[in-house]
Design a protein around this motif. Structure first.
Motif, mmCIF file in Angstrom:
data_model
loop_
_atom_site.group_PDB
_atom_site.id
_atom_site.type_symbol
_atom_site.label_atom_id
_atom_site.label_comp_id
_atom_site.label_asym_id
_atom_site.label_seq_id
_atom_site.Cartn_x
_atom_site.Cartn_y
_atom_site.Cartn_z
ATOM 1 N N GLY A 1 0.813 -1.214 0.000
ATOM 2 C CA GLY A 1 0.000 0.000 0.000
ATOM 3 C C GLY A 1 0.847 1.265 0.000
ATOM 4 N N LEU A 2 1.891 1.295 0.842
ATOM 5 C CA LEU A 2 2.760 2.470 0.891
ATOM 6 C C LEU A 2 3.526 2.665 -0.414
ATOM 7 N N PHE B 1 2.729 6.108 -7.154
ATOM 8 C CA PHE B 1 1.626 6.718 -7.898
ATOM 9 C C PHE B 1 1.993 8.140 -8.306
ATOM 10 N N PHE B 2 2.618 8.877 -7.393
ATOM 11 C CA PHE B 2 3.013 10.250 -7.717
ATOM 12 C C PHE B 2 4.129 10.268 -8.760
ATOM 13 N N VAL B 3 4.993 9.266 -8.742
ATOM 14 C CA VAL B 3 6.047 9.187 -9.755
ATOM 15 C C VAL B 3 5.438 8.973 -11.136
ATOM 16 N N VAL B 4 4.482 8.043 -11.219
ATOM 17 C CA VAL B 4 3.815 7.781 -12.501
ATOM 18 C C VAL B 4 3.016 9.001 -12.945
ATOM 19 N N LEU B 5 2.343 9.649 -12.000
ATOM 20 C CA LEU B 5 1.558 10.838 -12.335
ATOM 21 C C LEU B 5 2.449 11.953 -12.872
ATOM 22 N N ALA B 6 3.598 12.154 -12.248
ATOM 23 C CA ALA B 6 4.532 13.183 -12.722
ATOM 24 C C ALA B 6 5.069 12.846 -14.112
ATOM 25 N N GLU B 7 5.296 11.546 -14.376
ATOM 26 C CA GLU B 7 5.757 11.133 -15.702
ATOM 27 C C GLU B 7 4.703 11.437 -16.754
ATOM 28 N N MET B 8 3.443 11.227 -16.420
ATOM 29 C CA MET B 8 2.361 11.496 -17.366
ATOM 30 C C MET B 8 2.225 12.989 -17.647
ATOM 31 N N ALA C 1 0.865 21.808 -14.324
ATOM 32 C CA ALA C 1 0.720 20.749 -13.320
ATOM 33 C C ALA C 1 1.901 20.683 -12.359
ATOM 34 N N TYR C 2 2.997 21.403 -12.657
ATOM 35 C CA TYR C 2 4.205 21.392 -11.838
ATOM 36 C C TYR C 2 4.633 19.957 -11.504
ATOM 37 N N PRO C 3 4.918 19.129 -12.518
ATOM 38 C CA PRO C 3 5.269 17.726 -12.238
ATOM 39 C C PRO C 3 6.539 17.570 -11.416
ATOM 40 N N TYR C 4 7.489 18.521 -11.533
ATOM 41 C CA TYR C 4 8.730 18.417 -10.769
ATOM 42 C C TYR C 4 8.487 18.642 -9.276
ATOM 43 N N LEU C 5 7.357 19.265 -8.922
ATOM 44 C CA LEU C 5 6.990 19.414 -7.515
ATOM 45 C C LEU C 5 6.135 18.254 -7.024
ATOM 46 N N LEU C 6 5.343 17.665 -7.940
ATOM 47 C CA LEU C 6 4.525 16.505 -7.559
ATOM 48 C C LEU C 6 5.387 15.373 -7.017
#
Length: 369
Positions: A321-322, A328-335, A342-347
């Motif tokens: 879960g962790l 999830f945030f890594v994949v979201l930033a990649e997308m 969206a400031y992916p480098y901050l996500l």
């Protein structure tokens, strides 16, 4: 305390190494090997190339499996210590919870340095080495590029389709030559062909048998009435410069193949906001994921203590879960890596901030209980 530090540190480190081994070779490389079977069976690629590909992929898997394995190890060790009342015994001897956590943080800091080295240098070099090996394989074993019923587009300005292949011999070959705009200017149909490598002249030679040509007028590409049909030859040799493969190899270089130092030097040269955001996101990912071990350690220690379970299934469940929440945030930033709004480098820093903040609060709360 030295004895306790060695006991906790050694237990966590050994369990983490075992977890990294299992995750890397069973979950990651096991799935990749399924894809590489296509190289062995359909493309007749030598086994040594397949093993090299797996070796080159390993550094990328370590960027995920080292933090995940360490997370699982901390949950299992602290859950077992809590269930066996070892934590109560240490507290009764006057050892604070924060002092018990110190060797875990030291091990986590060492793994952070290791993953930073992997992310910043080793993984990009492995990516480039893998791409170089693919180009080398294409030069020494060009037949491996051709798979029945698939289009070969690695050659600049050419697309090749074959219906069947037996060793170096191809059957039902269709070759389309394109101009700089991607428009077809010549189409060749052949009943068969042989692909050979002429390394002395730096060329791949595609010898076609029983071939028919359709030639378009270069000045009238869209004038289908100007197409010349019916040009037939018994044998035709098409020379493909090896530079076509090299040029395509260099043009398609992804950001993950740049070392962190190269990305830092490349950033001022990037033109366009979306490309700058992509480079900044890649740099931020390298650094933020290097801190994942510390973030996981801080959140895992209090959760392992409060879980108070010896069963490995509980620890694996919490770690899953962790890890899912973090990656999830890594994949979201990649997308969203090219979306400036969206400031992916901050996500990428959100899971680190959350895990470190919540984990520190839980540890302090347990220490004062």
């Amino acid at each position: 305390m030295n004895l306790i530090d060695r006991y906790i540190g050694r237990s966590v480190l050994i369990t983490a190494l075992y977890g990294v081994f299992v995750l890397s070779f069973v979950l990651v490389l096991g799935n990749i090997f399924k894809e590489l079977l296509d190289l062995l069976i359909n493309r007749d690629v030598p086994v040594r190339y397949v093993l090299l590909f797996m070796l080159y992929v390993l550094p990328f898997s370590l960027t995920f499996t080292v933090p995940w394995g360490f997370l699982t190890a901390v949950l299992l060790i602290f859950g077992r210590m809590s269930a066996d009342n070892e934590m109560i015994a240490l507290r009764a001897c006057g050892v604070s919870l924060l002092r018990v956590c110190l060797p875990v943080l030291v091990v986590g800091a060492g793994l952070c340095a290791f993953t930073f080295w992997i992310n910043a240098r080793i993984a990009p070099l492995a990516e480039m080495a893998m791409r170089d090996s693919i180009a080398t394989m294409a030069r020494t074993n060009p037949a491996a590029l051709f798979v029945p019923d698939e289009v070969v587009s690695q050659f600049q300005g050419k697309k090749i389709f074959v219906r069947g292949k037996q060793g170096d011999e191809l059957t039902d070959v269709t070759l389309i030559e394109e101009d700089n705009g991607g428009m077809p200017v010549r189409i060749i149909y052949a009943r068969g062909g042989i692909i050979e490598s002429d390394e002395e002249n730096g060329e791949l030679v595609l010898t076609l048998h029983d071939a028919r040509f359709e030639q378009r007028d270069d000045s009238k590409v869209f004038d289908y009435g100007a197409i010349r049909h019916g040009v037939s030859v018994q044998e035709a040799a098409i020379n493909i410069p090896l530079e076509d493969l090299v040029a395509d190899h260099l043009r398609g270089r992804p950001l993950r193949s740049y070392t962190l130092r190269e990305l830092w030097g490349y950033l001022p040269e990037v033109k366009g906001t979306s490309e700058q955001i992509a480079v900044m996101t890649e740099m931020s990912k390298r650094v933020s994921m290097s801190l994942a071990c510390l973030a996981f350690a801080l959140i895992a220690m209090p959760l392992g203590i409060t879980a108070q379970r010896k069963e490995t299934s509980v620890g694996f469940g919490i770690s899953l879960g962790l890890a899912f929440g973090y990656f999830f945030f890594v994949v979201l930033a990649e997308m969203l890596r090219e979306d400036a709004h969206a400031y992916p480098y901050l996500l990428l820093w959100i899971p680190n901030v959350l895990f470190i903040g919540i984990g520190t609060w839980l540890l302090l709360r347990l220490d004062h209980r």
